[in-house]
Design a protein around this motif. Structure first.
Motif, PDB file in Angstrom:
ATOM      1  N   GLN A 214     109.497  44.368  40.936  1.00 45.42           N
ATOM      2  CA  GLN A 214     109.719  43.044  40.342  1.00 45.42           C
ATOM      3  C   GLN A 214     111.164  42.951  39.851  1.00 45.42           C
ATOM      4  O   GLN A 214     111.423  42.957  38.643  1.00 45.42           O
ATOM      5  CB  GLN A 214     108.742  42.828  39.191  1.00 45.42           C
ATOM      6  N   PRO A 215     112.127  42.863  40.775  1.00 46.37           N
ATOM      7  CA  PRO A 215     113.537  42.847  40.366  1.00 46.37           C
ATOM      8  C   PRO A 215     113.881  41.660  39.461  1.00 46.37           C
ATOM      9  O   PRO A 215     114.766  41.744  38.618  1.00 46.37           O
ATOM     10  CB  PRO A 215     114.312  42.780  41.682  1.00 46.37           C
ATOM     11  N   LEU A 216     113.145  40.576  39.634  1.00 42.76           N
ATOM     12  CA  LEU A 216     113.406  39.387  38.833  1.00 42.76           C
ATOM     13  C   LEU A 216     113.114  39.685  37.351  1.00 42.76           C
ATOM     14  O   LEU A 216     113.860  39.285  36.460  1.00 42.76           O
ATOM     15  CB  LEU A 216     112.515  38.241  39.311  1.00 42.76           C
ATOM     16  N   LEU A 217     112.035  40.436  37.161  1.00 41.31           N
ATOM     17  CA  LEU A 217     111.646  40.809  35.796  1.00 41.31           C
ATOM     18  C   LEU A 217     112.704  41.723  35.181  1.00 41.31           C
ATOM     19  O   LEU A 217     113.083  41.562  34.024  1.00 41.31           O
ATOM     20  CB  LEU A 217     110.292  41.526  35.849  1.00 41.31           C
ATOM     21  N   LYS A 218     113.177  42.638  35.987  1.00 45.12           N
ATOM     22  CA  LYS A 218     114.210  43.566  35.510  1.00 45.12           C
ATOM     23  C   LYS A 218     115.472  42.797  35.138  1.00 45.12           C
ATOM     24  O   LYS A 218     116.072  43.028  34.082  1.00 45.12           O
ATOM     25  CB  LYS A 218     114.518  44.594  36.610  1.00 45.12           C
ATOM     26  N   SER A 219     115.867  41.849  36.002  1.00 45.08           N
ATOM     27  CA  SER A 219     117.093  41.103  35.687  1.00 45.08           C
ATOM     28  C   SER A 219     116.873  40.202  34.472  1.00 45.08           C
ATOM     29  O   SER A 219     117.792  39.945  33.710  1.00 45.08           O
ATOM     30  CB  SER A 219     117.604  40.316  36.884  1.00 45.08           C
ATOM     31  N   MET A 220     115.627  39.766  34.285  1.00 41.66           N
ATOM     32  CA  MET A 220     115.305  38.960  33.108  1.00 41.66           C
ATOM     33  C   MET A 220     115.487  39.797  31.836  1.00 41.66           C
ATOM     34  O   MET A 220     116.051  39.340  30.851  1.00 41.66           O
ATOM     35  CB  MET A 220     113.849  38.477  33.215  1.00 41.66           C
ATOM     36  N   VAL A 221     115.020  41.046  31.886  1.00 37.32           N
ATOM     37  CA  VAL A 221     115.157  41.947  30.732  1.00 37.32           C
ATOM     38  C   VAL A 221     116.644  42.152  30.410  1.00 37.32           C
ATOM     39  O   VAL A 221     117.077  42.014  29.267  1.00 37.32           O
ATOM     40  CB  VAL A 221     114.487  43.321  31.019  1.00 37.32           C
ATOM     41  N   ASP A 222     117.430  42.427  31.468  1.00 34.41           N
ATOM     42  CA  ASP A 222     118.864  42.662  31.270  1.00 34.41           C
ATOM     43  C   ASP A 222     119.549  41.419  30.717  1.00 34.41           C
ATOM     44  O   ASP A 222     120.408  41.490  29.842  1.00 34.41           O
ATOM     45  CB  ASP A 222     119.528  43.082  32.587  1.00 34.41           C
ATOM     46  N   MET A 223     119.150  40.268  31.271  1.00 31.04           N
ATOM     47  CA  MET A 223     119.782  39.007  30.873  1.00 31.04           C
ATOM     48  C   MET A 223     119.464  38.689  29.406  1.00 31.04           C
ATOM     49  O   MET A 223     120.343  38.290  28.642  1.00 31.04           O
ATOM     50  CB  MET A 223     119.272  37.886  31.776  1.00 31.04           C
ATOM     51  N   MET A 224     118.200  38.881  29.025  1.00 33.02           N
ATOM     52  CA  MET A 224     117.799  38.609  27.639  1.00 33.02           C
ATOM     53  C   MET A 224     118.574  39.509  26.684  1.00 33.02           C
ATOM     54  O   MET A 224     119.017  39.094  25.619  1.00 33.02           O
ATOM     55  CB  MET A 224     116.290  38.842  27.458  1.00 33.02           C
ATOM     56  N   ASN A 225     118.716  40.761  27.084  1.00 35.97           N
ATOM     57  CA  ASN A 225     119.468  41.728  26.292  1.00 35.97           C
ATOM     58  C   ASN A 225     120.912  41.275  26.108  1.00 35.97           C
ATOM     59  O   ASN A 225     121.457  41.265  25.009  1.00 35.97           O
ATOM     60  CB  ASN A 225     119.435  43.067  27.048  1.00 35.97           C
ATOM     61  N   TYR A 226     121.496  40.836  27.219  1.00 39.36           N
ATOM     62  CA  TYR A 226     122.880  40.356  27.223  1.00 39.36           C
ATOM     63  C   TYR A 226     123.012  39.127  26.320  1.00 39.36           C
ATOM     64  O   TYR A 226     123.942  39.024  25.510  1.00 39.36           O
ATOM     65  CB  TYR A 226     123.259  40.050  28.677  1.00 39.36           C
ATOM     66  N   PHE A 227     122.050  38.200  26.445  1.00 42.30           N
ATOM     67  CA  PHE A 227     122.096  36.975  25.636  1.00 42.30           C
ATOM     68  C   PHE A 227     121.975  37.278  24.145  1.00 42.30           C
ATOM     69  O   PHE A 227     122.612  36.624  23.331  1.00 42.30           O
ATOM     70  CB  PHE A 227     121.004  35.991  26.052  1.00 42.30           C
ATOM     71  N   SER A 228     121.154  38.283  23.805  1.00 41.31           N
ATOM     72  CA  SER A 228     120.998  38.655  22.391  1.00 41.31           C
ATOM     73  C   SER A 228     122.341  39.053  21.804  1.00 41.31           C
ATOM     74  O   SER A 228     122.719  38.615  20.721  1.00 41.31           O
ATOM     75  CB  SER A 228     120.048  39.849  22.256  1.00 41.31           C
ATOM     76  N   TYR A 229     123.067  39.902  22.544  1.00 40.42           N
ATOM     77  CA  TYR A 229     124.361  40.370  22.041  1.00 40.42           C
ATOM     78  C   TYR A 229     125.386  39.231  22.035  1.00 40.42           C
ATOM     79  O   TYR A 229     126.189  39.112  21.119  1.00 40.42           O
ATOM     80  CB  TYR A 229     124.863  41.557  22.872  1.00 40.42           C
ATOM     81  N   LEU A 230     125.309  38.389  23.072  1.00 36.59           N
ATOM     82  CA  LEU A 230     126.235  37.258  23.144  1.00 36.59           C
ATOM     83  C   LEU A 230     126.014  36.332  21.949  1.00 36.59           C
ATOM     84  O   LEU A 230     126.965  35.895  21.292  1.00 36.59           O
ATOM     85  CB  LEU A 230     126.005  36.499  24.462  1.00 36.59           C
ATOM     86  N   PHE A 231     124.749  36.068  21.655  1.00 39.27           N
ATOM     87  CA  PHE A 231     124.401  35.188  20.537  1.00 39.27           C
ATOM     88  C   PHE A 231     124.901  35.785  19.218  1.00 39.27           C
ATOM     89  O   PHE A 231     125.494  35.099  18.394  1.00 39.27           O
ATOM     90  CB  PHE A 231     122.878  34.993  20.508  1.00 39.27           C
ATOM     91  N   LEU A 232     124.705  37.096  19.078  1.00 32.64           N
ATOM     92  CA  LEU A 232     125.154  37.787  17.865  1.00 32.64           C
ATOM     93  C   LEU A 232     126.663  37.634  17.695  1.00 32.64           C
ATOM     94  O   LEU A 232     127.158  37.289  16.617  1.00 32.64           O
ATOM     95  CB  LEU A 232     124.784  39.274  17.956  1.00 32.64           C
ATOM     96  N   ILE A 233     127.387  37.845  18.801  1.00 32.91           N
ATOM     97  CA  ILE A 233     128.850  37.794  18.721  1.00 32.91           C
ATOM     98  C   ILE A 233     129.325  36.362  18.440  1.00 32.91           C
ATOM     99  O   ILE A 233     130.226  36.147  17.630  1.00 32.91           O
ATOM    100  CB  ILE A 233     129.487  38.405  19.989  1.00 32.91           C
ATOM    101  N   ILE A 234     128.668  35.370  19.063  1.00 35.68           N
ATOM    102  CA  ILE A 234     129.070  33.970  18.828  1.00 35.68           C
ATOM    103  C   ILE A 234     128.834  33.603  17.360  1.00 35.68           C
ATOM    104  O   ILE A 234     129.709  33.027  16.704  1.00 35.68           O
ATOM    105  CB  ILE A 234     128.314  33.010  19.775  1.00 35.68           C
ATOM    106  N   VAL A 235     127.666  33.960  16.845  1.00 32.66           N
ATOM    107  CA  VAL A 235     127.341  33.629  15.445  1.00 32.66           C
ATOM    108  C   VAL A 235     128.347  34.292  14.503  1.00 32.66           C
ATOM    109  O   VAL A 235     128.920  33.653  13.623  1.00 32.66           O
ATOM    110  CB  VAL A 235     125.896  34.094  15.100  1.00 32.66           C
ATOM    111  N   LEU A 236     128.590  35.583  14.741  1.00 39.88           N
ATOM    112  CA  LEU A 236     129.482  36.304  13.827  1.00 39.88           C
ATOM    113  C   LEU A 236     130.933  35.855  13.994  1.00 39.88           C
ATOM    114  O   LEU A 236     131.678  35.802  13.015  1.00 39.88           O
ATOM    115  CB  LEU A 236     129.354  37.809  14.026  1.00 39.88           C
ATOM    116  N   ALA A 237     131.316  35.505  15.228  1.00 40.70           N
ATOM    117  CA  ALA A 237     132.688  35.031  15.443  1.00 40.70           C
ATOM    118  C   ALA A 237     132.900  33.722  14.687  1.00 40.70           C
ATOM    119  O   ALA A 237     133.949  33.514  14.057  1.00 40.70           O
ATOM    120  CB  ALA A 237     132.961  34.852  16.927  1.00 40.70           C
ATOM    121  N   ALA A 238     131.893  32.836  14.723  1.00 42.03           N
ATOM    122  CA  ALA A 238     132.004  31.567  13.991  1.00 42.03           C
ATOM    123  C   ALA A 238     132.124  31.848  12.488  1.00 42.03           C
ATOM    124  O   ALA A 238     132.952  31.235  11.800  1.00 42.03           O
ATOM    125  CB  ALA A 238     130.778  30.703  14.269  1.00 42.03           C
ATOM    126  N   LEU A 239     131.340  32.806  12.021  1.00 40.57           N
ATOM    127  CA  LEU A 239     131.384  33.133  10.587  1.00 40.57           C
ATOM    128  C   LEU A 239     132.710  33.787  10.194  1.00 40.57           C
ATOM    129  O   LEU A 239     133.153  33.670   9.063  1.00 40.57           O
ATOM    130  CB  LEU A 239     130.216  34.051  10.231  1.00 40.57           C
TER     131      LEU A 239
END
Lengths: 412, 229
Positions: free
Chosen positions: A258-283
């Motif tokens: 299920q490569p789609l599932l694997k890429s979903m896991v990676d993407m969600m992980n990436y988005f979590s860190y991206l969201f963290l960095i955006i929030v903290l950069a704004a702060l």
């Protein structure tokens, strides 16, 4: 003493410092909970896929993967299963006879994937038995039993004790059909899976399509933990190297199936860190503003400190300590609240039943149990410290540029 | 030997179209233990001269020697270190660190000098006792009167054991009682520790205490008077 000055300076304007700390706290709670939600959601999906659909590792004849035809059997599937059971960290193995078929009732028909399984082996490999909502799971005592998904039952308008007619190609290539008795109806969080998968005993299916009762075209392997997937896959490749090399056997882990599932896991992980960095950069900009305001208000005081003999290194340290205190307090409070919240939501879950239909249609559960990896907490602390250091630079530059002779004459 | 010697010191500001000489060729010698007031009207150049004598500003032309060190030869970092170890300051607006207590304010300069903690505490006790504020060691500056704050500033200036103390209008914000007490205190400290005091002032009461008065106008020293007090 510099630490004391920096700490006390922080509380000179309590309201301003508290507002920034509160902003950081809320930002970090937001980022951590978002990660908890996304990680929980995807991990549940992965766990469900492993438990109900694909297991940790599967073995196939490569031809089967192209056409899903039963004729592409795995040679000596039963013997192979016995060998696999001896490998460390293998929890259970199930040999399946699987194929594409047409299911029909008196009312309707649907394309399905029929899974012929040994009930006891399948019970150990798959959690499907936990998802029976009506009737019972397969057992060897029943006559030609079948377990179908709720969606398929609805589509075919059949229930427990009704007949299910299955049409498929037999070992000679001839279309054949047989009747199964629906003994159970299951419901997983993946409606697509429920719509298209029917489970019968391997013996019954083999008899219907003319194969030996121990034939199998899929070996599903469940491990003690999916952390062992790589190691066990490697061992299997070594164990069956001759067949793998001659393309008679293919060994795939869940993420390859299920490569789609694997890429979903990676993407969600990436988005979590991206969201963290955006929030903290704004702060960070809010922290920069606070620190600059603080420096502007203390121009005379800093001019006096330089006049007295406080060197640049100590000025830098004082400003950096103030920024770090400001940021780390907000971050630690945010992390503490986040951990408590994640703890609660990891046990009780976040109920999204109002979105159940949509979530289930793409294979996700409507109750999300939050999960946050330790690395995420660790990264959050590191990012906060780095951004605090960055945020202190403009205030530092302003302080260092002050000319003591003029600064000490500034009005308050 | 002179503690301070200036040779042909000029300070020119180019902030307007016409350059302005705030200090206009000052030659001056100040000996150890002096109690000197620099006086003159507003804009006469006394603060500019004081800034240069304290290493807060450098002359456009000429040299300032503190003992054997020419301030012009020091980098900004070296000047900071030089001030820390050689010069004490008493400012018009007291300029204590508001978040520190009286004790910590006095100790701070010694912390910068890396004086050991035990020695710092001993000196703080002695100095705050000497300036008559030993019972208010744990007070914050905001809890003290102007006169008391200026006493702490004097204790802080003395704490670093400087070669001389620069006091820019130290009595400008004080009432007459506090002014007399502060002047008396500084005169005592001058005698007790043989510390050189250099004031910039308008205040006649300061002039009355000074043993040397330098009158400055248009950036030049007009009069240099000595008094036996």
């Amino acid at each position: 003493m510099l630490r004391a000055i920096a700490w006390r300076n922080l509380w000179r304007n309590k309201l301003r410092s508290s507002i920034i700390m509160a902003a950081l706290t809320i930002g970090i709670i937001g980022a951590v909970e978002m990660d908890g939600y996304m990680t929980g959601l995807t991990n549940q999906r992965v766990d469900a896929a492993i438990a109900n659909e694909v297991s940790d590792i599967q073995l196939h004849n490569p031809g089967f993967l192209l056409n899903q035809e039963t004729k592409y059997l795995i040679p000596h599937a039963g013997k192979k299963a016995d060998e696999i059971r001896k490998i460390a960290n293998v929890k259970a193995v199930s040999v399946r006879l699987k194929g594409a078929a047409m299911a029909s009732s008196a009312n309707a028909g649907a394309g399905i994937s029929i899974n012929g399984v040994v009930p006891d082996d399948e019970y150990r490999v798959s959690d499907l038995h936990d998802h029976i909502i009506e009737g019972t799971y397969l057992n060897n005592k029943q006559k030609i039993p079948a377990v179908i998904g709720q969606k398929l039952a609805k589509k075919l308008n059949i229930g427990v004790s009704d007949k299910l007619i299955v049409t498929m190609t037999d070992s000679t290539g001839t279309i054949t059909n047989g009747a199964f008795l629906v003994v159970g109806i299951y419901k997983t969080s993946n409606t697509d899976f429920d719509k298209s998968n029917v489970f019968v005993t391997r013996k019954d299916l083999a008899n219907l399509i003319g194969y030996p009762t121990n034939a199998g075209d899929e070996i599903a392997i469940l491990l003690n933990s999916n952390q062992h997937t790589k190691a066990v896959t490697k061992k299997l490749n070594t164990l069956f190297s001759a067949e793998v090399k001659s393309h008679k056997l293919i060994i795939q882990s869940w993420d390859q199936i299920q490569p789609l599932l694997k890429s979903m896991v990676d993407m969600m992980n990436y988005f979590s860190y991206l969201f963290l960095i955006i929030v903290l950069a704004a702060l960070t900009f809010a922290i920069i503003n606070t620190m600059l305001m603080s420096m502007m208000e203390r121009t005379r005081e800093i001019g006096m400190l330089i006049a007295l003999g406080m060197n640049k290194r100590k000025i830098v340290r004082m400003v950096m300590l103030e920024t770090l205190f400001l940021s780390i307090i907000g971050a630690l409070v945010g992390l503490a609240i986040s951990i408590l919240l994640v703890d609660y939501l990891s046990i009780h879950g976040l109920d999204l039943s109002s979105f159940a239909k949509g979530l289930n249609s793409i294979g996700y559960s409507s109750t999300v149990y939050f999960q946050v990896n330790r690395e995420f907490y660790f990264t959050t602390v590191i990012v906060v410290v780095l951004l605090a250091i960055l945020a202190s630079i403009p205030a530092m530059m302003r302080a260092l540029k002050l000319q003591p002779a003029t600064a000490i004459r500034e009005e308050d | 030997m002179s503690i301070i010697e200036t040779k042909g010191v000029y300070k020119t500001y180019n902030t307007t179209k016409v350059p302005v000489n705030a200090v206009n060729g000052v030659d001056l010698k100040i000996e150890e233990g002096e109690f000197t007031a620099i006086v003159g009207p507003s804009g006469s150049g006394k603060t500019t001269l004081l800034n240069m004598l304290s290493g807060l500003d450098l002359p456009t032309r000429g040299d300032i020697f503190i003992e054997n060190t020419n301030l012009k030869g020091l980098s900004s970092s070296q000047l900071i270190d030089f001030r820390l170890n050689n010069i004490g300051f008493v400012f018009q607006a007291y300029n204590l660190i508001p978040v520190l207590t009286v004790k910590e304010n006095t100790e701070f300069i010694m912390f910068l000098q890396k004086v050991p903690k035990r020695e710092r505490q001993k000196r703080v006790k002695e100095l705050l006792g000497a300036v008559g504020i030993g019972d208010k060691m744990d007070y914050k500056p905001s809890q003290l009167s102007g006169g008391q704050q200026q006493r702490v500033a004097v204790a802080r200036a003395l704490a670093s054991r400087p070669k001389y103390i620069i006091a820019d209008e130290p009595t400008a914000n004080l009432d007459s009682v506090s002014t007399s007490e502060l002047l008396e205190l500084m005169a005592q400290m001058n005698k007790k520790y043989n510390t050189t005091f250099i004031f910039a002032t308008h205040d006649q009461r300061v002039m009355d205490k000074a043993r040397r008065i330098l009158t400055i106008e248009d950036g030049k020293i007009l009069k240099d008077e000595q008094f036996d007090r």
